[in-house]
Design an enzyme around this catalytic site. Sequence first.
Site, short mmCIF file in Angstrom:
data_model
loop_
_atom_site.label_atom_id
_atom_site.label_comp_id
_atom_site.label_asym_id
_atom_site.label_seq_id
_atom_site.Cartn_x
_atom_site.Cartn_y
_atom_site.Cartn_z
N GLY A 131 0.82 -1.21 0.00
CA GLY A 131 0.00 0.00 0.00
C GLY A 131 0.85 1.25 0.00
O GLY A 131 0.58 2.20 -0.73
N HIS B 88 -1.05 6.30 8.65
CA HIS B 88 -0.23 5.14 9.04
C HIS B 88 1.24 5.37 8.72
O HIS B 88 2.11 5.19 9.59
CB HIS B 88 -0.75 3.90 8.31
N GLU B 89 1.53 5.78 7.49
CA GLU B 89 2.93 5.94 7.10
C GLU B 89 3.58 7.12 7.83
O GLU B 89 4.75 7.06 8.19
CB GLU B 89 3.05 6.10 5.59
#
Length: 860
Positions: A266, A302-303
């Site tokens: 992703g 998230h990243e």
Amino acid sequence: MDNKNKVIYRSDYKAPEYLISEVDLFFDIFDEEIIVKSKLKVSRNVNISANTPIVLNGENLKLNTVCIDDKILSNDDYVVDSKSLTISQVPNSFELSIETIIYPASNKACSGIYKSGNIICSQNEPEGFRRITYFIDRPDVMAVYKVAICADLKKYPVLLSNGNKLSESFCSTTNRKTVSWEDPFPKPAYLFALVAGDLGKVADKFITKSGREITLEIFVDKGNEKKANFAIESLKKAMKWDEDKFNLEYDLNLYMIVAVDSFNFGAMENKGLNIFNSQYVLADSESATDSNFQGIESVIGHEYFHNWTGNRITCRDWFQLTLKEGLTVFRDQEFSSDMNSRDDVRLAEVKILRDMQFAEDASPMSHPIRPDSYIEIDNFYTSTVYNKGAEVIRMIQTIIGKDKFKEGIDKYFELFDGQAVTCDDFISAMEIVSKKDFSQFKNWYSQNGTPLCEVKDEYNEISKEYKLKIKQKLQNGQNAFNYPLDIGLVAENGEELLSKQLIISQKEEFFTFKDIKSKPIPSLLRNFSAPIKIEYDYQTNDLLKLLKFDKDTFNKYEVGQILIKKSIKDIMDKVRAEKLVCIEPELLNALGAVLDDNSIDNSIKASIITFPTLSNISNDLNEYDFDAIFNASEFLIKSFALRFEQKFLSQYTSLKSATYAYSQKECGKRKLKNIILFYLGSLGNSYDSLIFDQFKNSDNMTDAIAALSLLVRNNSNLKQAGLNIFYKKWKNDSLTMNKWFGIQAGAKYGDVLGNIKRIIENDAYDKENPNKIRSIYNIFASNQIYFHKLDGSGYSFIADKIMEVDKINPNLSSSLAKGFKDYKKVNPKRQKLIKNQLENILKLDNISKGLYEIVSKILN
């Protein structure tokens, strides 16, 4: 087993024999190759003998020169094979210079440095850096990096790497540009990143709570700049959220994101230079669904959150992967919950866990969140490590409380910032602040499977005491788990008699509740307080009352799912017994009443009346009979639709909006409207025109793709007309065309496999692009009706693709092979068909170790 497929064990961990503290890299980019020059500051680790050779990992590299302290080594001074460079005689500390050549255009594995269209980019987690240069490629070797990139200005005006930009220069005689970068924070090689291309850019600023100005830049293919606006707004929200919730401020002056089409994952959290699959960056209302927007916000968060939980503190070894991923998934879930409806996000999290992770636990792929062994670490980027890992972190917060959990995060950074550590180190920080012993809780890290909790109860009318007996049904040899079990007691009239959290720690234990004035209905596992299964003999009437009265949103949803599954199993049993099938009106009425309950959010209503997936239902059965489950589900769906046809029509009309807006309220309306349209579509072709009108006239992709999916799913006479319209509009938009491929691969009626074989010949399909492969083959392998056809055609189709893809992208072939994980749960005829295909795969010449590991596990 040959050495290539050697099993690696967590218990065999040893500290690196050599450390690298500084890395200086120069990349000279040309049309067909990149010359890579590395200078490494190396030192022998303590307690390592002087005659120990240094072994550096390297794959698919052309080696030009090797130097130690500016002395060129002869061929006799080192040994090179297909996996490594070994130098037998080295001093205690030295500068190691290596020049290699790599060929990005021929690297189809999307690991190391490769080409995505006209963009040169990198993906190094977990072991891609060894495809760039020879290096000690393991996460506990951390160094500071300086990088210079030189390339043709016209072809590659954008040259990016980690950290802050130091300088930029241009040579007019060669028309080549050089850009230098420095990342002052030590990092493992898997976090190194490089991008070169002719890209568009969206830029913004973020002011930290301490007053520092951070430049934000998102790079995309030219023409897609407007589609990156939502991503950059999501990034700013994530940065502020991390400051507010955890007091974590960004530590560089520049934060960059690059979107590419060819990507195995992703996104990737490379320090200061995230590289994203374009589907998690690009969005506008015309081409992206509400779910796409929500996914972008979540993955952007998230990243970014990895900057601290993953980058500043990283994993000692890959067995500790959940240390960074489970924790960061939990953080992005909390972020999404604060940005949206917490209840809605929680239901989505649980649905993913049950559909994917519970199925993984029920298969030969089952493993603890911290595995004990692997052949190929790529195979452990799983729902268990990520999603179950997040639930384990959530339980820690639940047990010690949010304030202590925040203190534990602070202590974690105080103790381990800048280090590569273990899951035990994280737990120790939580133990220090909470003064709790987590010894038993750590069974979650070492034991696999979904725990089963059997609950029995009794009520004493005289003493007004209510007793619960909790029994953990454990796999052979397992120790008892420790987890929170949130419960409520609900009276027959809907009054909540009690709400309490129980801490379960024994194989069997009893809880007594006094002054319970009437026999209650237990509301168990509220808010899904632990990733377990509950076994309790609910009577249908009790479930109907909980659906009506339970104040816990998750359990209201849960009892709806239980009622639907009970009804589906009842239909299956009656069909097998050749008995008349009739649906109890109480169930249909209860589901219908949900639609009229104004206290329930539209999105929650949609979740409650959405049927469980075939995978979810089959997980409760000893033998998977997907055809029987599907037919029973279809019968129940049509019965529900017939009973409330007029109500559905009325609500469908009332839920329409004049113009598209992305907001929590409007997303909920669309979600409910489209599940209602699904039910109407189940009644046959009489509603095809309504569905087609929504597809043709909608001003947003959410409504358009929902309608087109229905036309395709149901094999409508208007299906092809809709597909043609979509194709004509979007054929040049690679990302949006993935939806066109995906809905056809997931169809439930018609010649699905024959149609797939036709569309893969379409010019819009790219047989080497990971997103395209996933949009057809992975979706088809999840289409239980056609993948598991009794003639074996689905099995052979997927097996042929696995063997084809394994030659160029082992990560994808291994992922696709997991579609066969239900091998031992299907009937004997299907087992034989699957076994033949898996045995053929194992005969593949030069089978990748990842594919070998997956197929061997399924068979054995």
